[in-house]
Design a protein around this motif. Sequence first.
Motif, short mmCIF file in Angstrom:
data_model
loop_
_atom_site.label_atom_id
_atom_site.label_comp_id
_atom_site.label_asym_id
_atom_site.label_seq_id
_atom_site.Cartn_x
_atom_site.Cartn_y
_atom_site.Cartn_z
N ALA A 614 0.85 -1.20 0.00
CA ALA A 614 0.00 0.00 0.00
C ALA A 614 0.87 1.24 0.00
N SER A 615 0.35 2.32 -0.57
CA SER A 615 1.07 3.60 -0.58
C SER A 615 0.14 4.72 -1.01
N THR A 616 0.54 5.96 -0.68
CA THR A 616 -0.11 7.16 -1.21
C THR A 616 0.85 7.83 -2.17
N PRO A 617 0.36 8.64 -3.11
CA PRO A 617 1.24 9.25 -4.11
C PRO A 617 2.36 10.09 -3.52
N ASP A 618 2.13 10.69 -2.32
CA ASP A 618 3.17 11.54 -1.72
C ASP A 618 4.09 10.78 -0.79
N ASP A 619 3.94 9.45 -0.75
CA ASP A 619 4.77 8.58 0.10
C ASP A 619 4.56 8.80 1.59
N TYR A 620 3.50 9.53 1.96
CA TYR A 620 3.25 9.69 3.39
C TYR A 620 2.92 8.34 4.01
N ILE A 621 2.19 7.53 3.27
CA ILE A 621 1.90 6.16 3.71
C ILE A 621 2.65 5.21 2.81
N LEU A 622 3.47 4.37 3.41
CA LEU A 622 4.25 3.35 2.69
C LEU A 622 4.28 2.08 3.53
N THR A 623 4.03 0.96 2.93
CA THR A 623 4.22 -0.31 3.65
C THR A 623 5.71 -0.63 3.67
N ASN A 624 6.21 -0.87 4.91
CA ASN A 624 7.61 -1.24 5.12
C ASN A 624 7.74 -1.87 6.49
N GLU A 625 8.96 -2.00 6.98
CA GLU A 625 9.18 -2.70 8.25
C GLU A 625 8.77 -1.88 9.47
N THR A 626 8.32 -0.61 9.29
CA THR A 626 7.82 0.17 10.44
C THR A 626 6.41 -0.25 10.83
N TRP A 627 5.74 -1.02 10.00
CA TRP A 627 4.43 -1.54 10.34
C TRP A 627 4.58 -2.67 11.35
N LYS A 628 3.51 -2.94 12.10
CA LYS A 628 3.49 -4.03 13.08
C LYS A 628 2.48 -5.07 12.63
N CYS A 629 2.85 -6.33 12.71
CA CYS A 629 1.95 -7.41 12.29
C CYS A 629 2.02 -8.56 13.29
#
Length: 701
Positions: A614-629
């Motif tokens: 997932a992502s937004t065009p301005d990169d404010y939201i990006l899926t990476n290792e800062t997410w918790k699962c």
Amino acid sequence: MAIRKNFHIAISMFLMVCVFMKLPVCVISSKNCFRRLEEGDVDFCSCDHSIEDRSLSTFSFLEALMLCSMRCSQTASCVAYNFFNATNQCQLFNQTLNKFSVMPGCQYYLERGDGFRMLLIILTDKFNKYRRSTNLFLPFDSENFPSNKPLTITVDNMLLEFYLNGKNIPVASNFPNAKVWNIADTYNMTGNVHVIALKTFKNAFDGGFIASTADNYILTNKTWKCTMNYYDGWYKIGYNDSMWPAARYAMWPTSTDYYPPLSLAARHTSNNQTQLHFFLTFDRLHVKTLSLIAAIEDRSWSTFSFLEALMLCSIRCSQTASCVAYNFFSATKQCQLFNQTLNKFSVVSGCQYYLKKTDGPKINKILSITVDDILAEFYFNGNNISLPLYFPNANYFDKPDAYQLIGNLYVIGVKSDNNQNSGGIIASTADNYILTNETWKCTEKYYVGWYKINYNDSFWPAAVQSVWQENEVNFCSCDPAIEDRSLSTFSFLEALMLCSMRCSQTASCVAYNFFNATNQCQLFNQTLNKFSVLPGCQYYLKRVDGLLANHILNITVDNELREFYFNGNNISVASNFPNAVYWNQPDSYNLEVGDIHVLAFKIYNNEYTGGFIASTPDDYILTNETWKCTLEYYDGWYKIHYNDSFWPDAKLQIWNKDAKLLTYFSPNAKWIIDSTDCRSCLFYCRKNFIGMLKFLTNFTN
């Protein structure tokens, strides 16, 4: 012809002699006698539609006035006229005064109508000013005056003063029963009736008055105005009573055992203040209102007449200690008593709702209110309250207004205008009787009658508190404050406004805590990094322009997106993510409701490698290792204030499928899954954005 000519010459010579000798009075013959309507030094001018309007500018002032008077006298339908001193303009009317204005230099004369044919004129040095009406015309025989109306009146408890057309009529000599509520007086009114004014006194029990003339020309009803406040000149013709509240009907028996017969059309009238065991019908714009609250007593008085049943119902409520209101059904004479005032109601034909009037006003409270950006309209019980008169700061969000609410309170309606930035409204009374909170209803759509008492707003959404909270949980910043002060010497609303203004005017301030109980104000130069849940503490932050407008989130899941949460709110997957079960067809969702604090997803993966991107065009939201699962389910796992610090970090996944799919996403976005890379499982992922908010200029509560 010779006689008429000689008569006119004689009149002219007589007038010239009067003027030359400066005689105070000249009397001449005319068909009818007119009297000038004035009060003190105030001249009245009719604003009604005239039947004739002409200028007599080629004549002198006195000649023009005489010609105007003669013109009206010789016109069958004319009963009054205006005369303008400066222009010698003459306006004739076929009706007496309905609408009037106070205009310098305009004089209004109306036909006396008695048997006299004399017009008395006062001449002064300047010939442009007339004295009081008692000096302007010859006396006349009031007994022969056709406007002779006996007024029957009784007052509970006492008639103190009585004024007719601004003149004090001595109560002692004209109203012998002024102190006896059950014996009416009759006063013979002569002449034109312009204004009747009464000053009355009532004790702690029921009060009011009723009056009428035999022809119903004068009737006490809601067209009367009543007030408990004293105003200079309140009894005069020229006094403006438009701000006074209308009189209210009082329930009162019509039996002649109580007082001599009056017109059946007359209503017992009271002022807008309230007294014990005195009931007010709740009937606005001819809409009858029915209470739907559970009754403490419900009985039928069908064996009695309508009036007897209504009186019995009123008496029954009056004598029941817990009763404060009742319904009365006209057709069945059903009587329902209530121990609480109106909470739920319906509009039912033939049902009348009465509520007990208390010893004092229902409320007399100062409402403090401020709106960001503009207060456009304000309604109190369906009545439009003038903004220029009562809300001088309607256009200033940082300057609260104070409005006095007097009387019964049913509905407050506010129309506000907000610009492109954040806005809202805050209001309260000192005793917290009125508080803006989520019990208010708000909508952006216009509905006819939205401000009225009987309007049904049940389908409107509840107001949203702009303080940062979730499920009635208030967040409080635990970060170091750049300023910490107590505003305990101010009221709650004043202190909150001062704290807001202090942060707004401090360049480095982006957020603040406010403590309700102590009025403590803490300012911060960074947005929330550490927070706690503290009762009575409210956290306010500056908005981020980029986060408020149209963040399009692109997302795809392998294999299935089951649940989606935005700031703790469940976003329907079926309605918003049509491709939730197709890994190779991304969905787009518009994050347009305020700041982004937390995103949380529930995902299903089958036996093969899965995950999501997932992502937004301005990169404010990006899926990476800062997410918790995690694979574990925890209560409240999707909420803002949930502590996910013990969850493992997301695991980056290598994408080895359709490379074309990645073109929908930012090159900085990663395909992620839970740390175990599970198969045939449900897993939960969330991203906390608190602490990532940026500095900006726009501030809101």
